[in-house]
Design an enzyme around this catalytic site. Structure first.
Site, mmCIF file in Angstrom:
data_model
loop_
_atom_site.group_PDB
_atom_site.id
_atom_site.type_symbol
_atom_site.label_atom_id
_atom_site.label_comp_id
_atom_site.label_asym_id
_atom_site.label_seq_id
_atom_site.Cartn_x
_atom_site.Cartn_y
_atom_site.Cartn_z
ATOM 1 N N GLU A 309 17.838 26.223 7.081
ATOM 2 C CA GLU A 309 17.186 26.389 5.766
ATOM 3 C C GLU A 309 15.715 26.761 5.934
ATOM 4 O O GLU A 309 15.174 27.568 5.181
ATOM 5 C CB GLU A 309 17.349 25.128 4.905
ATOM 6 N N TYR A 395 27.321 35.435 8.487
ATOM 7 C CA TYR A 395 26.578 34.439 9.271
ATOM 8 C C TYR A 395 26.706 34.693 10.770
ATOM 9 O O TYR A 395 25.728 34.886 11.477
ATOM 10 C CB TYR A 395 27.122 33.032 8.990
HETATM 11 N N1 BES Z 1 21.969 30.116 1.306
HETATM 12 C C1 BES Z 1 22.996 29.376 1.911
HETATM 13 C C2 BES Z 1 23.935 28.717 0.933
HETATM 14 C C3 BES Z 1 24.659 29.649 -0.010
HETATM 15 C C4 BES Z 1 25.109 30.899 0.411
HETATM 16 C C5 BES Z 1 24.905 29.259 -1.299
HETATM 17 C C6 BES Z 1 25.762 31.735 -0.492
HETATM 18 C C7 BES Z 1 25.558 30.095 -2.187
HETATM 19 C C8 BES Z 1 25.991 31.343 -1.783
HETATM 20 C C9 BES Z 1 22.460 28.318 2.864
HETATM 21 O O1 BES Z 1 21.323 28.718 3.550
HETATM 22 C C10 BES Z 1 23.512 28.069 3.899
HETATM 23 O O2 BES Z 1 23.844 28.966 4.612
HETATM 24 N N2 BES Z 1 24.024 26.852 3.978
HETATM 25 C C11 BES Z 1 25.045 26.469 4.918
HETATM 26 C C12 BES Z 1 24.468 25.737 6.080
HETATM 27 C C13 BES Z 1 24.232 26.529 7.306
HETATM 28 C C14 BES Z 1 23.753 25.634 8.435
HETATM 29 C C15 BES Z 1 25.338 27.417 7.741
HETATM 30 C C16 BES Z 1 25.995 25.520 4.219
HETATM 31 O O3 BES Z 1 25.722 25.144 3.075
HETATM 32 O O4 BES Z 1 26.988 25.141 4.817
HETATM 33 ZN ZN ZN Z 2 21.787 30.268 4.906
#
Ligand code: BES
Ligand code: ZN
Length: 622
Positions: A309, A395
């Protein structure tokens, strides 16, 4: 005429990538006509009605002289009045039309203006079902006495609590006045003052321009404790000390990222620990990341989520994907930077283990999705839901591509290159094409032997993982493989495996390498040795409960039920619901649990679980 039809034919044969990738298919807004430059919110938080109500004042910048319409995104908003003015003159009421609601995109709001006014003020109230808000009764909080509410705007839910141009290609500054009951603290993705008096009347300013999906608000019994001069934790009083301890390395993470990619540009960096119903792991709301409490494992083993984050403060918040088609520019870059932070703070062994785990997940997911969705540079899929693009491709394939570039060009060249990308596009949105052009000019031209254009295009536009992708080996995981094999092949009892030095990552890898199913007695043995059932570690629970369900190890069900009812983080609970939905008996059990859990779930989580259960019911298991 001939020339025209030739042009037309050419246009039709151009590959999808030649479309304007700045266009956003998920928003009704028309930023080529007019853009929001600043937003002023004045809202009251009503915990009884589950409603935000007040006004949003938009400062407009007109781009087309002939334009007279302001088209905004809304979803389930009750709009009572729209006014317009220029400068400080008198507000005058103007006409507006709210189109019929689209299930995915909400209702297009068209405001018709007799001339190009500078400001528009909209009086409105949110719906109790607003897709971007969750309202929690006091019983769903740690303290049990004060209600709680929070927003989750990404990807297209900001429109359910603010009428705006809900597209990442438009950036605006904002100010807000938020009124709550006097004992409730309100926070936003803005200049939260750790010393603000708690009196129910709060003002905020976000002087850096942000896209709509980074609009955020939360309110509840929240207190602050510092980690460093510029970083700290907001949480319920019962949680704050544990969180400060778990995330004590946050300041070091900021310093490391600054040393790689330049100054942190947002002032403070605080964490807000949400109740367990938060549907994601974390959300990079500027100056105030929203964090699930499920990463407070007690041993700092899940802090890569904080690194992630935080990394968005460069990749995503500073340089933003112009549309969700290019989400890898946010999430792939961030996952790469996350891994660099983990490596710098906790060493290469840990960083490599995390890469291996995420790539195993990527490979598993890749087997499930059609080839056209396996590309980083997604074609426009009009009408599609951007939430569908949430998976491992953006990702983990994204991060893998950047690691490939890093290894080919070397860190001496690649680190400054990435820093220049962030600096050169700061506070702007960007497309894959722009990244490609930048890559060619700034890296490939200077070292033409390092990679070919065909290799780059294989990463960006071809499905799958290129066979020249760099492999990551983990000796610690090799030891886990050996231990698992010793147990599976009956050379050793579970309690005799050498696991005392294992970290969460090794346990996760141990479980992921298990066969689809095991005999229930074998799970009894694992449980007696390692106490998986009832674990407080969500990453372990996420893998253990599906395995136990597939293996018909029903002793795990009471603890599984508690887990599913307590936690609303989608990624952690969906695999268990999926395993349950695979049998008729499991499906009945899952439906029962869901009925109990639903009042505590976020609308995003409820929607996912409901879709899964409905699908399973439509095609019953044998
Ligand atoms: N920005 C994302 C969360 C997100 C993405 C919300 C798309 C809605 C739509 C956040 O930065 C994220 O990637 N969170 C991941 C954690 C990460 C360590 C892979 C999660 O929530 O699992
Ligand atoms: Zn993210």
């Amino acid at each position: 005429m001939r020339c025209l039809s030739f042009l037309l034919a050419l246009l039709l044969t151009l590959p999808a990538t030649a479309q304007d990738r700045h266009a956003d298919e998920h928003s009704y807004a028309q930023p080529d006509q007019v853009r929001i430059r600043d937003l002023g919110l004045d809202l009251a938080v009503d915990f009884d009605k589950h409603q935000l109500a007040g006004t949003a004042t938009l400062q407009l910048e007109w781009a087309n002289e002939a334009a007279r319409e302001l088209v905004l995104d809304t979803r389930d908003l009750a709009i009572s009045k729209v006014e317009a003015r220029s400068g400080k003159r008198k507000w005058r009421e103007v006409e507006f039309a709210l189109a019929q609601r689209d299930e995915r995109f909400g209702s297009k709001l068209t405001i018709t203006l007799p001339r190009q006014y500078e400001q528009v003020r909209i009086a409105y109230a949110t719906s109790p079902q607003a897709s971007g808000l969750q309202w929690l009764a006091p019983s769903m909080t740690s303290g049990g006495k004060t209600p709680f509410m929070f927003s989750q705007s990404q990807a297209i839910h900001a429109r359910s609590w603010v009428p705006l141009q809900d597209t990442p290609s438009v950036r605006f500054t904002y100010t807000a006045r938020i009124r709550t009951p006097a004992d409730v603290m309100a926070l936003m993705s803005a200049d939260n003052d750790p010393a603000a008096p708690r009196d129910g009347d709060y003002t905020f300013a976000m002087p850096q321009a942000i896209p709509s999906y980074l609009m955020a608000i939360a309110a509840g019994d929240l207190v602050f404790k510092p980690i460093s001069g510029r970083a700290g934790v907001w949480a319920e009083p019962q949680v704050v000390d544990k969180a400060v301890k778990e995330f004590e390395d946050t300041e070091k993470m900021i310093a490391v990222t600054e040393s790689l990619y330049g100054p942190y540009r947002w002032g403070r960096y605080d964490l807000l620990i949400l109740p367990p119903s938060f549907p994601f792991g974390g959300m990079e709301n500027p100056r105030l990341s929203f964090i699930t409490p499920t990463v407070i494992a007690g041993d700092q083993s899940l802090v890569s989520l904080i690194a992630h984050e935080l990394a968005h403060s460069w990749s995503g918040n500073l340089v933003t994907n112009a549309s969700w088609k290019d989400m890898w520019l946010n999430e792939g870059f961030t996952s790469y930077v996350e891994n660099r932070i983990v490596e710098a703070l906790y060493g290469k062994e840990r960083a490599d283990m995390e890469f291996v785990i995420s790539r195993n997940g990527l490979k598993a997911e890749m087997a499930q999705i059609p080839a056209e969705q396996q590309v980083l540079m997604l074609p426009a899929r009009v009408g599609s839901d951007p939430e569908d693009a949430l998976g491992a491709i953006a990702y983990d394939k994204g991060a893998w591509f950047l690691q490939f570039l890093e290894l080919r060009f070397g860190r001496e060249a690649f680190d400054p290159f990435l820093r220049a990308w962030f600096d050169g596009h700061a506070f702007q949105s960007a497309t894959s094409e722009e990244f490609l052009a930048f890559l060619k000019a700034e890296l490939m031209a200077k070292n033409p032997a390092a990679v070919t254009e065909a290799e780059v295009m294989a990463w960006m536009t071809a499905p799958g993982i290129p066979d020249f992708a760099p492999a990551t080996e983990s000796p610690r995981f090799a030891a886990v493989d050996a231990a698992r094999a010793d147990w599976l092949e009956d050379r050793k009892a579970a309690r005799d495996l050498k696991t005392s030095a294992w970290t969460t990552q090794e346990w996760v890898y141990f479980l992921e390498g298990m066969p689809e199913t095991l005999a229930p007695e074998r799970l009894v043995e694992l449980d007696q040795a390692f106490r998986f059932t009832g674990t407080g570690n969500g990453e372990i629970a996420q893998r253990w409960y599906p395995l136990s369900e597939r293996s018909q190890y029903f002793e795990a069900r009471p603890a599984m039920s508690l887990f599913l009812r307590k936690i609303g983080r989608r990624k952690l609970i969906m695999p268990t619901y999926e395993a349950l939905a695979a049998t008729a008996d499991g499906l009945a059990f899952a439906s029962q649990i869901y009925l109990m859990a639903k009042p505590g779930y976020h609308p995003i989580t409820s929607a996912s679980v409901e879709a899964l259960l409905a699908k399973a019911k439509a095609a019953p298991a044998q």
